[in-house]
Write an enzyme that holds these catalytic residues in place. Structure first.
Site, PDB file in Angstrom:
ATOM      1  N   VAL A  90       0.809  -1.221   0.000  1.00  0.00           N
ATOM      2  CA  VAL A  90       0.000   0.000   0.000  1.00  0.00           C
ATOM      3  C   VAL A  90       0.843   1.272   0.000  1.00  0.00           C
ATOM      4  CG1 VAL A  90      -1.992  -1.063   1.115  1.00  0.00           C
ATOM      5  CG2 VAL A  90      -0.213  -0.007   2.523  1.00  0.00           C
ATOM      6  N   TYR A  91       2.135   1.178   0.167  1.00  0.00           N
ATOM      7  CA  TYR A  91       2.981   2.364   0.154  1.00  0.00           C
ATOM      8  C   TYR A  91       3.062   2.891  -1.285  1.00  0.00           C
ATOM      9  CZ  TYR A  91       4.767   1.099   4.838  1.00  0.00           C
ATOM     10  OH  TYR A  91       4.906   0.787   6.170  1.00  0.00           O
ATOM     11  N   SER A  92       2.477   4.058  -1.489  1.00  0.00           N
ATOM     12  CA  SER A  92       2.468   4.694  -2.817  1.00  0.00           C
ATOM     13  C   SER A  92       1.950   3.751  -3.895  1.00  0.00           C
ATOM     14  CB  SER A  92       3.863   5.206  -3.189  1.00  0.00           C
ATOM     15  OG  SER A  92       4.216   6.309  -2.383  1.00  0.00           O
TER      16      SER A  92
END
Length: 345
Positions: A61-63
């Protein structure tokens, strides 16, 4: 760099890890954290690896996956020098298979992470959240299959309640499945809830803590003080609602002591806050962040020295808050404490 075993496993990890939430810069949250590209990331990894920091943490889900992509480009040609930690489980879309930890989701998520990272294995794969809709037996069987297939080597969790983690560990033991060895947790001088239940559980069950947001979601950087406005360029203006709640008076009280210790030791406020965490029970590694080389070098200097017992006691005293039931009797009453003494630093 100091090195420790991750929980009761044989995996040796550096006391500091580098979080890659600043890599990529996509989306309303992560765009405010940073937008480190592959060239910048490679330079940060050069500095980190030279200092002995060899573990790098990410998540799908990071970026929107860009963090893993940038990290994958940055480790090209030196995969055998680093440990890769990543996570999955939180929603990445609106579809029925875009969230959770079902067999279908985990299998797809791991394969996608391997492609983005450009590697054939993940050293530590963690569930980003507890999925109440999927039986723990299904989750554990899937992870066990992925370990046997060589796609992941160790497993862990993040943001689990104590009963959720213990239920999973018990099921792993009963069914002979791969056991979680890591718990990625929020823990800081202004957020010590980890100590009430998850820390004793980790010591009892051999689960090591990987600490996220050791600076209290950017509040212990040395830039926030009593009676002064939030700096205009602070990311807290845009991201405060995403992070853990913090009592403002507690924050200011802790910062007052950190300022005093910074003057005494010649260290920075962030270095002292991170160093305090490194001496806490069950902590295997503290995940630091850095938007640039200067921040990374400063945070790397949080290791290799120790606060005095008197300085640690001052930080303990100012940051301690009354525990809720059923924990407070064991901290307040001698009879309870004899049966179950509080964990010491």
């Amino acid at each position: 760099m100091e090195y420790r075993r991750l929980g009761a496993s044989g995996l040796v990890v550096p006391a500091l890890s580098l979080g890659t939430g600043t890599f990529g810069g996509r989306g309303p949250l992560f765009a405010n954290w940073g937008a480190t590209d592959a060239r910048e990331a490679r330079r940060l990894l050069d500095i980190a690896i030279d200092a002995g920091l060899t573990m790098f943490d990410s998540a799908d889900v990071y970026s929107d996956g860009a963090s893993e992509e940038v990290l994958g480009q940055a480790i090209k040609g030196r995969r055998d020098q680093v440990l890769i930690s990543t996570k999955a489980g939180l929603p990445t879309g609106d579809g029925p298979l875009d969230a959770g930890t079902s067999r279908a989701r985990l299998t797809t998520a791991v394969d996608a992470a391997l492609r983005r990272l450009g590697t054939d294995h993940i050293d530590l794969f963690q569930l980003h959240a507890f999925d109440a809709g999927t039986p723990v037996e299904e989750v554990l069987a899937t992870l066990d299959d992925l370990v046997r297939a060589g796609k992941i080597r160790y497993t862990g969790v993040s943001n689990f309640a104590g009963w959720e983690l213990m239920k999973s560990l018990d099921a792993a033991d009963r069914h002979g499945r791969t056991r979680y060895v890591a718990n990625q947790v929020y823990y800081s001088l202004i957020g010590r809830d980890y100590e009430w239940e998850l820390m004793p559980l980790g010591r009892d069950q051999g689960v090591g803590a990987l600490v996220w947001s050791p600076l209290g979601w950017g509040r212990l950087t040395g830039r926030i003080r009593r009676g002064t406005p939030l700096p205009a360029d602070s990311r807290l203006h845009a991201t405060a609602d995403y992070g853990p709640p913090v009592d403002e008076e507690l924050l200011y009280d802790v910062v007052d002591v950190l300022d005093a210790l910074a003057e005494e030791t010649g260290r920075t406020v962030p270095q002292i806050a991170i160093n305090w965490l490194l001496r806490r029970p069950t902590v295997s590694s503290v995940i630091i962040g850095a938007r640039n080389e200067e921040q990374l070098r400063q945070n790397l200097d949080a290791v290799g020295w120790e606060l005095t017992p008197e300085q640690v006691a001052r930080l303990d005293a100012v940051s301690t808050r009354e525990a809720p039931y059923p924990y407070f009797p064991y901290r307040r009453q001698e009879g309870f404490a004899r049966l179950n003494p509080p964990m010491a630093g």
